[in-house]
Scaffold this active site. Structure first.
Site, PDB file in Angstrom:
ATOM      1  N   GLY A 298     -11.242   2.869  11.920  1.00 28.19           N
ATOM      2  CA  GLY A 298     -10.815   3.193  13.286  1.00 28.19           C
ATOM      3  C   GLY A 298     -11.946   3.699  14.174  1.00 28.19           C
ATOM      4  N   ILE A 299     -12.800   4.555  13.634  1.00 23.74           N
ATOM      5  CA  ILE A 299     -13.916   5.089  14.419  1.00 23.74           C
ATOM      6  C   ILE A 299     -15.038   4.055  14.515  1.00 23.74           C
ATOM      7  CG2 ILE A 299     -15.668   6.917  14.524  1.00 23.74           C
ATOM      8  CD1 ILE A 299     -13.667   8.705  12.909  1.00 23.74           C
ATOM      9  N   GLY A 300     -15.412   3.493  13.375  1.00 24.26           N
ATOM     10  CA  GLY A 300     -16.509   2.522  13.355  1.00 24.26           C
ATOM     11  C   GLY A 300     -16.236   1.313  14.232  1.00 24.26           C
ATOM     12  N   GLU A 301     -14.976   0.915  14.326  1.00 23.49           N
ATOM     13  CA  GLU A 301     -14.629  -0.288  15.099  1.00 23.49           C
ATOM     14  C   GLU A 301     -14.499  -0.018  16.586  1.00 23.49           C
ATOM     15  OE1 GLU A 301     -11.002  -1.784  13.288  1.00 23.49           O
ATOM     16  OE2 GLU A 301     -11.914  -1.553  11.320  1.00 23.49           O
TER      17      GLU A 301
ATOM     18  N   ARG B 176      -2.483  -1.975  -3.651  1.00 20.99           N
ATOM     19  CA  ARG B 176      -3.679  -1.148  -3.549  1.00 20.99           C
ATOM     20  C   ARG B 176      -3.495   0.021  -4.517  1.00 20.99           C
ATOM     21  NH1 ARG B 176      -5.723   2.460   1.531  1.00 20.99           N
ATOM     22  NH2 ARG B 176      -7.696   3.029   0.579  1.00 20.99           N
TER      23      ARG B 176
ATOM     24  N   GLU C 200      -8.247  -4.652   4.647  1.00 18.61           N
ATOM     25  CA  GLU C 200      -8.031  -4.413   3.219  1.00 18.61           C
ATOM     26  C   GLU C 200      -6.857  -5.240   2.705  1.00 18.61           C
ATOM     27  OE1 GLU C 200      -8.181  -0.402   4.574  1.00 18.61           O
ATOM     28  OE2 GLU C 200      -9.236   0.223   2.760  1.00 18.61           O
TER      29      GLU C 200
ATOM     30  N   HIS D  95     -17.680   2.956   6.537  1.00 24.48           N
ATOM     31  CA  HIS D  95     -16.236   2.946   6.772  1.00 24.48           C
ATOM     32  C   HIS D  95     -15.884   4.296   7.388  1.00 24.48           C
ATOM     33  CE1 HIS D  95     -11.953   1.936   5.927  1.00 24.48           C
ATOM     34  NE2 HIS D  95     -11.883   3.245   6.105  1.00 24.48           N
ATOM     35  N   LEU D  96     -15.606   4.280   8.687  1.00 23.88           N
ATOM     36  CA  LEU D  96     -15.337   5.532   9.395  1.00 23.88           C
ATOM     37  C   LEU D  96     -13.921   5.506   9.957  1.00 23.88           C
ATOM     38  CD1 LEU D  96     -18.740   5.662  11.383  1.00 23.88           C
ATOM     39  CD2 LEU D  96     -18.255   6.563   9.097  1.00 23.88           C
ATOM     40  N   GLY D  97     -12.991   6.087   9.212  1.00 23.68           N
ATOM     41  CA  GLY D  97     -11.600   6.176   9.658  1.00 23.68           C
ATOM     42  C   GLY D  97     -11.173   7.623   9.540  1.00 23.68           C
TER      43      GLY D  97
ATOM     44  N   ASN E 203       0.879  -1.172   0.000  1.00 24.78           N
ATOM     45  CA  ASN E 203       0.000   0.000   0.000  1.00 24.78           C
ATOM     46  C   ASN E 203       0.918   1.224   0.000  1.00 24.78           C
ATOM     47  OD1 ASN E 203      -1.845   2.009   0.433  1.00 24.78           O
ATOM     48  ND2 ASN E 203      -2.826   1.032   2.210  1.00 24.78           N
TER      49      ASN E 203
ATOM     50  N   HIS F  23     -12.684   3.675  -0.995  1.00 18.93           N
ATOM     51  CA  HIS F  23     -12.746   2.689   0.104  1.00 18.93           C
ATOM     52  C   HIS F  23     -13.410   1.381  -0.345  1.00 18.93           C
ATOM     53  CE1 HIS F  23     -12.893   6.122   3.319  1.00 18.93           C
ATOM     54  NE2 HIS F  23     -11.648   5.689   3.178  1.00 18.93           N
TER      55      HIS F  23
ATOM     56  N   ARG G  30     -11.825  16.775   6.469  1.00 19.01           N
ATOM     57  CA  ARG G  30     -12.534  17.100   5.219  1.00 19.01           C
ATOM     58  C   ARG G  30     -13.983  17.472   5.511  1.00 19.01           C
ATOM     59  NH1 ARG G  30     -10.966  11.695   2.058  1.00 19.01           N
ATOM     60  NH2 ARG G  30      -9.123  11.434   3.353  1.00 19.01           N
TER      61      ARG G  30
HETATM   62  P1  ADP Z   1      -7.284   5.384   8.169  1.00 21.77           P
HETATM   63  O1  ADP Z   1      -8.540   5.866   7.548  1.00 21.77           O
HETATM   64  O2  ADP Z   1      -6.121   6.316   7.975  1.00 21.77           O
HETATM   65  O3  ADP Z   1      -6.973   3.941   7.909  1.00 21.77           O
HETATM   66  P2  ADP Z   1      -8.203   4.527  10.760  1.00 21.77           P
HETATM   67  O4  ADP Z   1      -9.259   3.678  10.139  1.00 21.77           O
HETATM   68  O5  ADP Z   1      -7.149   3.863  11.552  1.00 21.77           O
HETATM   69  O6  ADP Z   1      -7.530   5.497   9.735  1.00 21.77           O
HETATM   70  O7  ADP Z   1      -8.978   5.585  11.687  1.00 21.77           O
HETATM   71  C1  ADP Z   1      -8.277   6.532  12.421  1.00 21.77           C
HETATM   72  C2  ADP Z   1      -9.254   7.293  13.310  1.00 21.77           C
HETATM   73  O8  ADP Z   1     -10.000   6.370  14.116  1.00 21.77           O
HETATM   74  C3  ADP Z   1      -8.554   8.191  14.324  1.00 21.77           C
HETATM   75  O9  ADP Z   1      -8.302   9.463  13.797  1.00 21.77           O
HETATM   76  C4  ADP Z   1      -9.544   8.248  15.451  1.00 21.77           C
HETATM   77  O10 ADP Z   1     -10.423   9.341  15.230  1.00 21.77           O
HETATM   78  C5  ADP Z   1     -10.348   6.976  15.340  1.00 21.77           C
HETATM   79  N1  ADP Z   1     -10.067   6.035  16.441  1.00 21.77           N
HETATM   80  C6  ADP Z   1      -9.076   5.124  16.519  1.00 21.77           C
HETATM   81  N2  ADP Z   1      -9.138   4.443  17.690  1.00 21.77           N
HETATM   82  C7  ADP Z   1     -10.192   4.941  18.361  1.00 21.77           C
HETATM   83  C8  ADP Z   1     -10.803   4.657  19.623  1.00 21.77           C
HETATM   84  N3  ADP Z   1     -10.314   3.715  20.447  1.00 21.77           N
HETATM   85  N4  ADP Z   1     -11.888   5.369  19.977  1.00 21.77           N
HETATM   86  C9  ADP Z   1     -12.399   6.311  19.155  1.00 21.77           C
HETATM   87  N5  ADP Z   1     -11.884   6.617  17.954  1.00 21.77           N
HETATM   88  C10 ADP Z   1     -10.806   5.946  17.555  1.00 21.77           C
END
Ligand code: ADP
Length: 395
Positions: A329-332, A90, A383, A207-209, A7, A179, A240
């Site tokens: 990261g957020i969704g999980e 990717r 991914e 997908h919330l990252g 990637n 995504h 964004r």
């Molecule tokens: P990318 O889109 O770069 O792959 P990620 O999917 O890892 O990024 O998401 C990163 C975001 O996830 C961080 O900026 C943060 O806002 C959120 N995040 C990561 N861990 C946690 C957590 N334990 N609790 C809440 N939000 C989190």
């Protein structure tokens, strides 16, 4: 077969070495801060970690470093680079041409180059990674997995903008979506978890990252997605703005902003960071909101409200919804945000169980109540495993 997944971005290259078909990770790592004063290589293999500071000028050099690291006498996992059976990359933009992953040849390379016009920050480093492998291991099979490909099934009615049709014909202005590797992966996982066939599920995948997008999946295929011509459209993200009245930009232009400033404003200074004025990281915002900071709370509220609106819209375009999926990261991980997003979605059959939601951090788990018509599933995205699988199947 050993499959190397790459990637490559402009400032970092991540890699994963898989033993296929069992998808066991043999080694992984990354080169970060490319083209800065000092770059960092981090390599993980088994229980061990190897890090080094070095100067890496570009993606090609990063790839060379990665390939060398894989065969290092101490800590390398390969006797020889020829043990790699295939390499999967990717690639962000495949235009309208690529509807799935493909074996890379000169024609594919020319297309990736062509679509760099649509993804100037992403396709060039992706391509540099491909070229570097070609040079180092000339005869190896390489596969490109596109972020846009899963969205190739979006119908015209959803991908066309209400602009003059000629702009689509002349410049290819349409919704492409991004995504896709993640949305496809979690949609397939959700189908498997629910005991359904992969083309037998209707889902809304979130997908919330750092970047965020929502996709409507009908019978296993993407039929609409919130990101558009670029990854700027849709829900607000870390920095964004997401959907916006375009007239705001004309207005700001009248006030003296130039195109470059508007680009920076929308991509780097908006979203959670822009609203809160504090952070783009949900972890910080949750903490600050908990301490009573009203702007942090507002940023979270706007983020969740806008996601909820997309979920409602996609429930309307799907005949029925089997699953609502959270990933990234957020969704999980963000328990509070999932709760805020799902509150009030009872009308479309979504009800989450508080204790299950609390328990679901970073692991695959269903979090709906018994009465909930829609299954709500947290699925860590993967991914790289999806790329490894596509590469293995085509290698
Ligand atoms: P990318 O889109 O770069 O792959 P990620 O999917 O890892 O990024 O998401 C990163 C975001 O996830 C961080 O900026 C943060 O806002 C959120 N995040 C990561 N861990 C946690 C957590 N334990 N609790 C809440 N939000 C989190």
């Amino acid at each position: 077969m050993k499959v190397l997944v790459i990637n490559a971005g402009s400032s970092s290259v991540k890699y994963y070495l898989y033993q296929m078909p069992e998808a066991r990770i043999l080694a992984k790592g990354q080169v970060e801060r490319i083209a800065e004063e000092s770059s960092t290589l981090s390599a993980f293999f088994g229980e061990k970690t190897y890090t080094a500071q070095t100067e890496v000028e570009n993606v090609e050099e990063a790839m060379e470093l990665i390939l060398e690291t894989l065969v290092r006498p101490e800590g390398g996992v390969l006797g020889d680079i020829s043990e790699i059976g295939a390499v999967g990359h990717r690639v962000v933009h495949g235009g309208e041409e690529f509807t799935g992953s493909v074996v890379i040849d000169e024609k594919v390379i020319a297309s990736i180059e062509k679509y760099a016009d649509l993804a100037p920050l992403h396709n060039p480093p992706n391509l540099a990674g491909i070229r570097a492998v070609q040079r180092k291991i000339p005869d190896i099979k390489q596969v490109a997995c596109f972020d846009t490909a899963f969205h190739a099934t979006i119908p015209e009615v959803a991908y066309m903008y209400a602009l003059p049709y000629s702009l689509y014909e002349e410049f290819g202005i349409r919704r492409y979506g991004f995504h896709g590797i993640s949305h496809r992966y979690v949609a397939r996982r959700a189908a498997a978890i629910l005991g359904k066939g992969k083309y037998d599920i209707n889902a809304i995948t979130c997908h919330l990252g750092n970047g965020c997008s929502i996709t409507a999946v009908k019978q296993g295929r993407s039929i609409d997605t919130s990101m558009g011509f670029t990854p700027l459209e849709g829900v607000p993200m870390g920095t964004r703005c997401g959907d916006l009245d375009p007239a705001i930009l004309f207005y700001l232009e009248d006030k003296g902003y130039d195109g470059k400033q508007l680009k920076t404003l929308c991509n780097k200074e908006s979203g959670l960071l822009g609203i809160s004025g504090l952070s783009n990281d949900v972890r910080n915002l949750e903490e600050l909101a908990g301490e009573g900071n009203s702007r942090a709370k507002l940023a979270i509220d706007i983020f969740c409200y806008r996601i909820k609106k997309y979920i409602g819209a996609y429930a309307a375009v799907l005949d029925s919804v089997d699953a609502l999926v959270f990933t990234g990261g957020i969704g999980e991980n963000a328990v509070l945000l999932r709760q805020l997003i799902c509150t009030g979605l009872g009308q479309i059959g979504v009800q989450i169980d508080e204790a299950a939601n609390q328990a679901a951090t970073g692991k695959e788990m269903q979090i709906q109540t018994e009465q909930s018509r829609v299954k709500v599933i947290v699925i860590p995205t993967n991914e790289q495993a999806a790329i490894a699988k596509d590469t293995y199947e085509r290698g």
